[in-house]
Design an enzyme around this catalytic site. Structure first.
Site, mmCIF file in Angstrom:
data_model
loop_
_atom_site.group_PDB
_atom_site.id
_atom_site.type_symbol
_atom_site.label_atom_id
_atom_site.label_comp_id
_atom_site.label_asym_id
_atom_site.label_seq_id
_atom_site.Cartn_x
_atom_site.Cartn_y
_atom_site.Cartn_z
ATOM 1 N N ARG A 23 -8.326 15.617 9.781
ATOM 2 C CA ARG A 23 -9.442 14.847 9.243
ATOM 3 C C ARG A 23 -9.007 13.481 8.689
ATOM 4 O O ARG A 23 -9.837 12.626 8.433
ATOM 5 C CB ARG A 23 -10.164 15.675 8.162
ATOM 6 C CG ARG A 23 -10.927 16.857 8.751
ATOM 7 C CD ARG A 23 -11.372 17.869 7.697
ATOM 8 N NE ARG A 23 -10.312 18.811 7.347
ATOM 9 C CZ ARG A 23 -10.442 19.826 6.489
ATOM 10 N NH1 ARG A 23 -11.599 19.999 5.873
ATOM 11 N NH2 ARG A 23 -9.433 20.639 6.231
ATOM 12 N N TYR A 108 -0.779 23.689 -2.981
ATOM 13 C CA TYR A 108 -1.115 23.019 -1.731
ATOM 14 C C TYR A 108 -0.597 21.586 -1.768
ATOM 15 O O TYR A 108 -0.812 20.868 -2.748
ATOM 16 C CB TYR A 108 -2.639 23.010 -1.516
ATOM 17 C CG TYR A 108 -3.229 24.359 -1.131
ATOM 18 C CD1 TYR A 108 -2.407 25.477 -0.949
ATOM 19 C CD2 TYR A 108 -4.592 24.516 -0.943
ATOM 20 C CE1 TYR A 108 -2.946 26.707 -0.597
ATOM 21 C CE2 TYR A 108 -5.137 25.748 -0.591
ATOM 22 C CZ TYR A 108 -4.310 26.837 -0.424
ATOM 23 O OH TYR A 108 -4.837 28.053 -0.077
ATOM 24 N N GLY A 109 0.045 21.197 -0.701
ATOM 25 C CA GLY A 109 0.639 19.857 -0.635
ATOM 26 C C GLY A 109 -0.374 18.732 -0.657
ATOM 27 O O GLY A 109 -0.013 17.570 -0.879
ATOM 28 N N ALA A 427 14.833 -39.436 -6.316
ATOM 29 C CA ALA A 427 13.743 -38.829 -5.546
ATOM 30 C C ALA A 427 13.963 -39.042 -4.054
ATOM 31 O O ALA A 427 14.457 -40.079 -3.635
ATOM 32 C CB ALA A 427 12.421 -39.432 -5.976
ATOM 33 N N ARG A 444 19.401 -41.428 0.322
ATOM 34 C CA ARG A 444 18.192 -41.752 1.084
ATOM 35 C C ARG A 444 18.328 -43.167 1.616
ATOM 36 O O ARG A 444 19.148 -43.946 1.126
ATOM 37 C CB ARG A 444 16.955 -41.649 0.196
ATOM 38 C CG ARG A 444 16.989 -42.646 -0.937
ATOM 39 C CD ARG A 444 15.854 -42.454 -1.912
ATOM 40 N NE ARG A 444 15.822 -43.534 -2.875
ATOM 41 C CZ ARG A 444 15.461 -43.385 -4.136
ATOM 42 N NH1 ARG A 444 15.117 -42.193 -4.590
ATOM 43 N NH2 ARG A 444 15.430 -44.417 -4.941
HETATM 44 C C1 UD1 Z 1 -8.156 25.464 1.249
HETATM 45 C C2 UD1 Z 1 -8.619 26.838 0.800
HETATM 46 C C3 UD1 Z 1 -9.940 26.724 0.060
HETATM 47 C C4 UD1 Z 1 -9.761 25.814 -1.126
HETATM 48 C C5 UD1 Z 1 -9.190 24.456 -0.707
HETATM 49 C C6 UD1 Z 1 -8.770 23.691 -1.929
HETATM 50 C C7 UD1 Z 1 -7.798 28.487 2.397
HETATM 51 C C8 UD1 Z 1 -8.125 29.343 3.571
HETATM 52 N N1 UD1 Z 1 -8.782 27.695 1.954
HETATM 53 O O1 UD1 Z 1 -9.103 24.966 2.183
HETATM 54 O O2 UD1 Z 1 -10.364 27.987 -0.392
HETATM 55 O O3 UD1 Z 1 -11.000 25.633 -1.775
HETATM 56 O O4 UD1 Z 1 -8.009 24.627 0.111
HETATM 57 O O5 UD1 Z 1 -8.335 22.409 -1.598
HETATM 58 O O6 UD1 Z 1 -6.701 28.577 1.883
HETATM 59 N N2 UD1 Z 1 -1.624 24.484 5.502
HETATM 60 C C9 UD1 Z 1 -0.464 24.969 6.069
HETATM 61 N N3 UD1 Z 1 -0.526 25.693 7.204
HETATM 62 C C10 UD1 Z 1 -1.705 25.992 7.815
HETATM 63 C C11 UD1 Z 1 -2.897 25.519 7.232
HETATM 64 C C12 UD1 Z 1 -2.827 24.775 6.078
HETATM 65 O O7 UD1 Z 1 0.632 24.719 5.556
HETATM 66 O O8 UD1 Z 1 -1.664 26.676 8.852
HETATM 67 C C13 UD1 Z 1 -1.549 23.701 4.279
HETATM 68 C C14 UD1 Z 1 -2.107 22.301 4.439
HETATM 69 O O9 UD1 Z 1 -1.086 21.392 4.791
HETATM 70 C C15 UD1 Z 1 -2.664 22.011 3.055
HETATM 71 C C16 UD1 Z 1 -3.009 23.375 2.494
HETATM 72 O O10 UD1 Z 1 -2.330 24.314 3.286
HETATM 73 O O11 UD1 Z 1 -1.692 21.414 2.228
HETATM 74 C C17 UD1 Z 1 -4.518 23.642 2.564
HETATM 75 O O12 UD1 Z 1 -4.943 23.571 3.898
HETATM 76 P P1 UD1 Z 1 -6.349 22.920 4.298
HETATM 77 O O13 UD1 Z 1 -6.502 23.033 5.756
HETATM 78 O O14 UD1 Z 1 -6.485 21.582 3.682
HETATM 79 O O15 UD1 Z 1 -7.349 23.943 3.585
HETATM 80 P P2 UD1 Z 1 -8.834 23.674 3.118
HETATM 81 O O16 UD1 Z 1 -9.724 23.760 4.284
HETATM 82 O O17 UD1 Z 1 -8.891 22.464 2.297
HETATM 83 CA CA CA Z 2 -7.399 20.883 1.694
#
Ligand code: UD1
Ligand code: CA
Length: 464
Positions: A23, A108-109, A427, A444
């Site tokens: 996205r 989450y990163g 100058a 100059r």
């Molecule tokens: C996720 C949560 C959601 C929460 C939201 C908060 C799940 C299923 N959903 O949704 O409940 O409200 O975060 O921000 O957990 N990632 C991986 N491997 C993967 C998929 C994702 O490492 O296969 C990592 C992504 O890099 C990211 C994090 O996990 O840092 C979250 O993934 P993302 O796809 O952003 O989840 P959301 O749809 O935001």
């Molecule tokens: Ca997310």
């Protein structure tokens, strides 16, 4: 009892960073997108380090090489998730080797601003499974926290799997979760891809744990808006606004005047003395240290610089790698590049560019000059349009100007060259040889005055 739980089981932190981040529509992995000039992931790693865990594991996908290069620190363990099959699958990749008793904290990163105090409360709560939740006005896109009629946490339902009733819930999953590694191993092995996303959802662990009769809690965050993630550019921009708000609040609390806080950007680390005044449109980047009563005019950009007490920077000047050692005046419209050192009472005015240049006490370059690789003593006057010709097409050469020298306007100082103390350069001179102290140098063409010829006069009169 609670603190025992913490001390007995070593803490391991897993940071999920393997998502494709589609996205964002970027060539870069999502967690490397910058927030106030630093990658999102850097903030999460900071949060993790602050908890002094036994290990920090970062789960990466195909972009692992880019991520490792951005974070070469040896305390990070890199775990590969070959395909982005969901957050549950990612945690599995991150904790495969951990013993059952290990305590795991999942971050989450893409969620950089989670308050440290929330993480501490979660770890202290001592539940079998704890999730950090956030109450939002607009919960769109997040997994919803589902509680039963007695308020007990039952499940997380992802937006795409939710019906209208669940979508109306405003308490959401922030993504932060903690449980013992042994429990995670069991729950994650039981996940299926039977959901709208076709992925292994970490969030399904809640219902599984509940089914086992485990104690499952959702702890509301103390600062819900700091728990937001960034899935696209609009959300990233929203996080940037949020972070800026925090930094401005901190600067104001520390006694800095921000004439319009909303119009100052603090992208790095700001250290400021008393009675510092910052006008509109200022951008601060990297490490910026401002002494007492420093003032930054409108539109000033300062990066990695230390400005001594009393330094005044006038509008639209750009400072990068600058040090002032006493009160001095810069700008408007000055460009000061790395290695510029200005002593007390010195002045660099409009359309002056400096690079690796030192100006001694009280020295002035008021207008339209380039001073590069220059060592300028105290009390020197650099006339308008003076250029140090420091580059011969291959190498850079130094210019030295002694104390009290006066460089006339529009002079070219061809380096390497030394201008002695108290000397005067006429100058328009092109100076190619050293000037001894106390001398007048003229390099100059000499002006010649001749009587006008008869013809010239006639032509002029006709034309007039
Ligand atoms: C996720 C949560 C959601 C929460 C939201 C908060 C799940 C299923 N959903 O949704 O409940 O409200 O975060 O921000 O957990 N990632 C991986 N491997 C993967 C998929 C994702 O490492 O296969 C990592 C992504 O890099 C990211 C994090 O996990 O840092 C979250 O993934 P993302 O796809 O952003 O989840 P959301 O749809 O935001
Ligand atoms: Ca997310």
């Amino acid at each position: 009892m609670i603190s025992q739980t913490i001390s007995r089981d070593p803490l391991h932190i897993v940071i999920l960073a393997a998502g494709a981040g589609k996205r964002m529509r970027s060539n870069w992995p999502k967690v490397l997108q910058p927030l106030a000039g630093r990658p999102l992931l850097a903030y999460v790693i900071d949060r993790a380090r602050a908890l002094a865990p036994a290990s920090i594991r970062i789960v990466h996908g195909p972009a692992g090489v880019q991520l490792c290069a951005a974070f070469p620190e040896p305390d990070l363990i890199w775990c590969e998730q070959p395909e982005p099959h969901g957050t549950g699958d990612a945690v599995r990749a991150g904790i495969a080797d951990l013993p059952a008793a290990a305590r795991v904290l999942v971050l989450y990163g893409d969620t950089p601003l989670t308050p440290a105090t929330d993480l501490e409360s979660m770890l202290a709560a001592g539940a079998d499974l704890a999730v950090l939740s956030a109450e939002l006005d607009d919960a769109a896109g997040y997994g919803r926290i589902v509680r039963d009629d007695r308020g007990r946490f039952r499940a997380i339902v992802e937006e795409r799997d939710a019906d209208a009733e669940i979508r109306a819930i405003r308490e959401v999953n922030t993504g932060v979760m903690t449980a013992a590694a042994g429990d995670f191993h069991r729950w994650l092995a039981a996940l299926t891809r039977d959901n709208a996303q076709g992925e292994y959802l970490l969030t399904d662990c809640i219902a599984l744990a509940g089914g086992e009769g485990k104690q499952v809690i959702a702890l509301p965050s103390s600062a819900p808006l700091d728990c937001l993630g960034a899935n696209d550019r609009a959300e990233l921009a929203r996080l940037e606004r949020r972070l800026q708000q925090h930094r401005r609040t901190a600067a104001l609390a520390a006694g800095v005047t921000l004439i319009d806080p909303e119009r100052v950007e603090i992208r790095g680390r700001l250290e400021a003395g008393r009675d510092v005044v910052i006008d509109c449109g200022v951008i601060l980047e990297g490490e910026v240290r401002l002494g007492d009563e420093v003032s930054l005019g409108a539109g000033v950009i300062v990066r990695d610089s230390t400005l001594a007490a009393g330094t005044a920077v006038e509008p639209y000047s750009v400072l990068d790698g600058v040090q002032t050692t006493g009160p001095c005046r810069i700008g408007p419209f000055a460009r000061l590049r790395p290695g510029t050192v200005l002593a007390a009472g010195s002045r660099v005015g409009n359309f002056v560019e400096t690079k690796k240049a030192r100006l001694g006490e009280g020295s002035k370059a008021g207008h339209l000059s380039y001073l590069g690789d220059a060592e300028i003593g105290p009390g020197v006057n650099i006339g308008a349009g003076t250029i140090t010709c420091n580059y011969d097409g291959r190498n850079k050469h130094p210019t030295a100007i002694g104390a009290g020298a006066f460089i006339g306007s529009n002079s070219a100082l061809v380096a390497p060259v030394a201008i002695g103390a108290d000397s005067l350069v006429g100058a328009g001179s092109v100076i190619t040889e050293d000037v001894p102290a106390g001398s007048l140098a003229l390099g100059r063409g000499r002006q010649v005055n001749r009587p006008r010829r008869q013809n010239d006069k006639k032509t002029k009169q006709k034309g007039a």
